[in-house]
Design a protein around this motif. Structure first.
Motif, PDB file in Angstrom:
ATOM      1  N   LEU A   1       0.817  -1.220   0.000  1.00 48.76           N
ATOM      2  CA  LEU A   1       0.000   0.000   0.000  1.00 48.76           C
ATOM      3  C   LEU A   1       0.849   1.268   0.000  1.00 48.76           C
ATOM      4  CD1 LEU A   1      -2.826  -0.988   2.511  1.00 48.76           C
ATOM      5  CD2 LEU A   1      -2.959  -0.874   0.012  1.00 48.76           C
ATOM      6  N   GLN A   2       1.974   1.246   0.701  1.00 47.32           N
ATOM      7  CA  GLN A   2       2.763   2.472   0.869  1.00 47.32           C
ATOM      8  C   GLN A   2       3.826   2.670  -0.201  1.00 47.32           C
ATOM      9  OE1 GLN A   2       1.443   4.477   2.874  1.00 47.32           O
ATOM     10  NE2 GLN A   2       0.085   2.929   3.776  1.00 47.32           N
ATOM     11  N   LEU A   3       4.228   1.607  -0.909  1.00 45.64           N
ATOM     12  CA  LEU A   3       5.287   1.755  -1.913  1.00 45.64           C
ATOM     13  C   LEU A   3       4.907   1.142  -3.268  1.00 45.64           C
ATOM     14  CD1 LEU A   3       8.378   1.054   0.381  1.00 45.64           C
ATOM     15  CD2 LEU A   3       7.711   3.251  -0.626  1.00 45.64           C
ATOM     16  N   ALA A   4       4.447  -0.096  -3.279  1.00 48.37           N
ATOM     17  CA  ALA A   4       4.133  -0.732  -4.560  1.00 48.37           C
ATOM     18  C   ALA A   4       2.894  -0.120  -5.204  1.00 48.37           C
ATOM     19  CB  ALA A   4       3.947  -2.238  -4.368  1.00 48.37           C
ATOM     20  N   LEU A   5       1.836   0.096  -4.426  1.00 50.25           N
ATOM     21  CA  LEU A   5       0.623   0.678  -5.000  1.00 50.25           C
ATOM     22  C   LEU A   5       0.870   2.069  -5.575  1.00 50.25           C
ATOM     23  CD1 LEU A   5      -2.372   0.574  -5.651  1.00 50.25           C
ATOM     24  CD2 LEU A   5      -2.841   1.384  -3.332  1.00 50.25           C
ATOM     25  N   PRO A   6       1.558   2.989  -4.857  1.00 49.56           N
ATOM     26  CA  PRO A   6       1.877   4.271  -5.499  1.00 49.56           C
ATOM     27  C   PRO A   6       2.634   4.106  -6.812  1.00 49.56           C
ATOM     28  CG  PRO A   6       2.250   4.425  -3.143  1.00 49.56           C
ATOM     29  CD  PRO A   6       1.953   2.978  -3.439  1.00 49.56           C
ATOM     30  N   GLY A   7       3.555   3.130  -6.856  1.00 51.51           N
ATOM     31  CA  GLY A   7       4.278   2.892  -8.102  1.00 51.51           C
ATOM     32  C   GLY A   7       3.365   2.423  -9.219  1.00 51.51           C
ATOM     33  N   LEU A   8       2.440   1.511  -8.919  1.00 53.21           N
ATOM     34  CA  LEU A   8       1.502   1.033  -9.934  1.00 53.21           C
ATOM     35  C   LEU A   8       0.577   2.155 -10.406  1.00 53.21           C
ATOM     36  CD1 LEU A   8       0.494  -2.475  -8.494  1.00 53.21           C
ATOM     37  CD2 LEU A   8       2.170  -1.961 -10.290  1.00 53.21           C
ATOM     38  N   LEU A   9       0.132   2.985  -9.466  1.00 51.74           N
ATOM     39  CA  LEU A   9      -0.738   4.101  -9.845  1.00 51.74           C
ATOM     40  C   LEU A   9       0.007   5.114 -10.704  1.00 51.74           C
ATOM     41  CD1 LEU A   9      -2.740   4.688  -6.524  1.00 51.74           C
ATOM     42  CD2 LEU A   9      -3.442   3.426  -8.564  1.00 51.74           C
TER      43      LEU A   9
END
Length: 583
Positions: free
Chosen positions: A311-319
């Motif tokens: 949620l804090q690192l991978a999701l921002p990258g995907l978004l």
């Protein structure tokens, strides 16, 4: 042991700096909802394309019906009719009228439309019982949108009503950022795919399912695999994932033990490792890098660490890969219901539930023995930033909403009236001379261009009136008027004789309830979300604590784990605020 860890804010910054949005694809308008506009989308036509009638009725000249009333009706000769999408071929001359249906083009010569409830005809003559000033019941050409108008800036996540506006503006197909296909690989001899028989000591790949569910929430296609702790099998799976997908997420094997193979195997592919191990709790073992130019996230295997690192690192990258302007979970302001403690040299995230009250949201930290139950019941996340050991009960905080559980908690239900009337409020704070007011002057047009209704609340701490001594309005107030209103052709000014400093919420509710966003200038003490404008030459240190800030506008990077913008990044700040407001 932890000397080689980097801070969470740095890890997030490196993640977002390393990833660019995918190329655009063109989609028909009926497939656009939830997609990200790849470029500025402007109107191709006027809508409506001509002056049209808003009602079923009669197109007339205003002078002909100026004296019409029920007691003294006016009779006009009926010369024709027009249906929706058509125009009467002739012209409305004095003493005549044309029957029009809603959506019909207004005939030449007509100045107004008399609604059918105030007129009737016998086939030859129209009897009118009410006047109709010029423009009455007419929607002028280009009222909804004018050719060349900006309908949706690049980076906008398109909502259904915006899609409809794009169609009205002449768009049949629109370029949007392609959604990423994400490979999710769970590793471990003890991990098996859901649905298979569970052996002694084995566990189901719940991390894999959770990650795939998050991707599905954002519309990302996934390719999932469960692989044993065998180097050859993992390497084959990684190679296939990089061949077929836009991003790769691995679950498990991210630490440095002899059975933690994933990062070691990636080192041999090779990959461009950006970081490995972050001062993030839970989730410290996370690694990130690029292989063949594609983002690869290696997440730890423990469920809380796995989800938080995602949620804090991978999701921002995907978004970011998907083109989001603000690639983060949405945030809201809340009051902390209980004190929380963290590790002063780490960024700690705590799950909790939200309680809605008439004075705002309360955040209740979850303290359940079950890790999976805590994750499933969490509605929001609170960050205790690096450098903060504890946050007391009653503190105003920013919490991240977990959109995947909104419908299960009632947060998707219609808001009560007192919440619907409350606009989003953000306070801009700065040291004198920083350029805050100048920045706001530039920001307001950018917000208006994105369709926001914006109010500004200027606050000052001195007991001096805004009205000008000696003016008539000032004299009337001094004489005892409770409210004084000054009105002219371009402005209305309202002066209330009250203490506007002690309760800004009441001032906003009374005077600014009809806007989408209120920008407060000059209120450092309040509980509102704050954006600080910082210029190093004016003030070396920040005025606000990092945990108080929604964002930072600065001429130099600052050690705060919040979005940071340059002093000239007006459009980026406008886009950020639109996402924050939910537009």
């Amino acid at each position: 042991m932890y000397d080689d860890l980097i801070g969470y804010a740095q890890a997030l910054r490196l993640t977002l700096e390393s990833i660019s949005a995918l190329p655009a694809e063109s989609l028909p308008v009926w497939q656009l909802t939830g997609r990200i506009a790849a470029e500025d989308l402007c109107a191709l036509v006027d809508a409506p394309s001509a002056d049209v009638s808003l009602k079923d009725g009669y197109a007339v000249r205003s002078a002909d019906v100026a004296r019409a009333s029920a007691a003294s009706p006016v009779r006009l000769r009926l010369i024709g009719a027009a249906q929706a999408g058509s125009r009467f071929s002739g012209e409305v001359a004095p003493g005549t009228a044309v029957r029009v249906l809603s959506g019909a083009c207004v005939p030449y010569g007509a100045e107004a439309v008399v609604s059918g409830e105030f007129a009737s005809d016998d086939g030859a003559w129209v009897t009118v019982t009410a006047d109709a000033a010029p423009g009455r019941n007419i929607l002028r050409r280009g009222t909804d949108v004018t050719r060349g108008d900006l309908v949706a800036p690049a980076g906008t996540r398109l909502r259904p009503a915006q899609v409809g506006l794009l169609a009205a503006a002449g768009h049949g197909r629109v370029p949007v950022v392609r959604r990423p296909k994400v490979a999710i690989i769970a590793t471990g001899d003890e991990v098996i795919a859901p649905g298979k028989a569970l052996g002694t000591g084995q566990l189901y790949a719940s991390n894999l399912v959770t990650l795939a569910a998050w991707c599905a929430h954002y519309g990302f296609e996934t390719a999932v695999s469960v692989v044993p702790d065998q180097a050859a099998a993992i390497e084959r799976c990684l190679t296939t994932a990089l061949d077929e997908c836009d991003a790769v997420i691995t679950s498990g094997g991210a630490w440095t033990g002899e059975r933690d193979l994933v990062v070691h195997l990636l080192d041999g592919l090779p990959w461009q490792k950006v970081y490995h191990k972050v001062k993030l709790g839970p989730g410290k073992a996370v690694a990130f890098g690029l292989a063949r130019g594609k983002p690869v996230f290696c997440l730890p295997g423990g469920p809380p660490s796995n989800q938080m690192a995602f949620l804090q690192l991978a999701l921002p990258g995907l978004l970011k890969l998907a083109g989001y302007r603000r690639p983060r979970l949405p945030e809201v302001a809340a009051t902390l219901a209980e004190p929380v403690e963290g590790q002063v040299d780490w960024t700690q995230f705590i799950g909790g539930r939200l309680e809605r009250t008439p004075t705002g949201d309360l955040f209740h930290p979850l303290q359940l023995a079950s890790r999976l139950q805590s994750m499933a019941q969490a509605e929001a996340l609170l960050a205790i930033p690096e450098g903060t050991a504890s946050i007391p009960r009653g503190a105003r905080v920013r919490v991240q909403l977990l959109p995947g559980v909104l419908s299960a908690t009632g947060l998707d239900e219609p808001l009560p009236a007192w919440r619907r009337r409350r606009p989003a409020v953000v306070s801009f704070v700065a040291k004198s001379g920083t350029g805050k007011t100048t920045f706001l002057e530039k920001l307001l047009p950018a917000l208006k261009a994105r369709g926001l209704r914006v109010g500004v609340l200027k606050h000052h701490a001195h007991a001096t009136p805004f009205d000008i001594p000696g003016k008539d309005t000032y004299r009337m107030a001094q004489a005892g008027a409770d409210v004084v209103v000054g009105a002219c052709s371009v402005q209305v000014a309202v002066f209330h004789q009250e203490d506007g400093s002690s309760d800004l919420d009441a001032v906003i509710a009374r005077h600014l309830a009809g806007v989408d966003l209120v920008l407060v200038e000059g209120y450092k003490r309040g509980d509102y979300a704050k954006i600080e404008v910082h210029r190093a030459a004016c003030h070396r240190d920040l005025l606000c604590r990092p945990e108080e800030l929604l964002a930072l506008i600065t001429d130099e990077p600052c050690p705060a784990s919040v979005p940071q913008f340059g002093l000239d990044d007006v459009e980026a700040v406008a886009g950020f605020l639109c996402e924050w407001v939910g537009r």
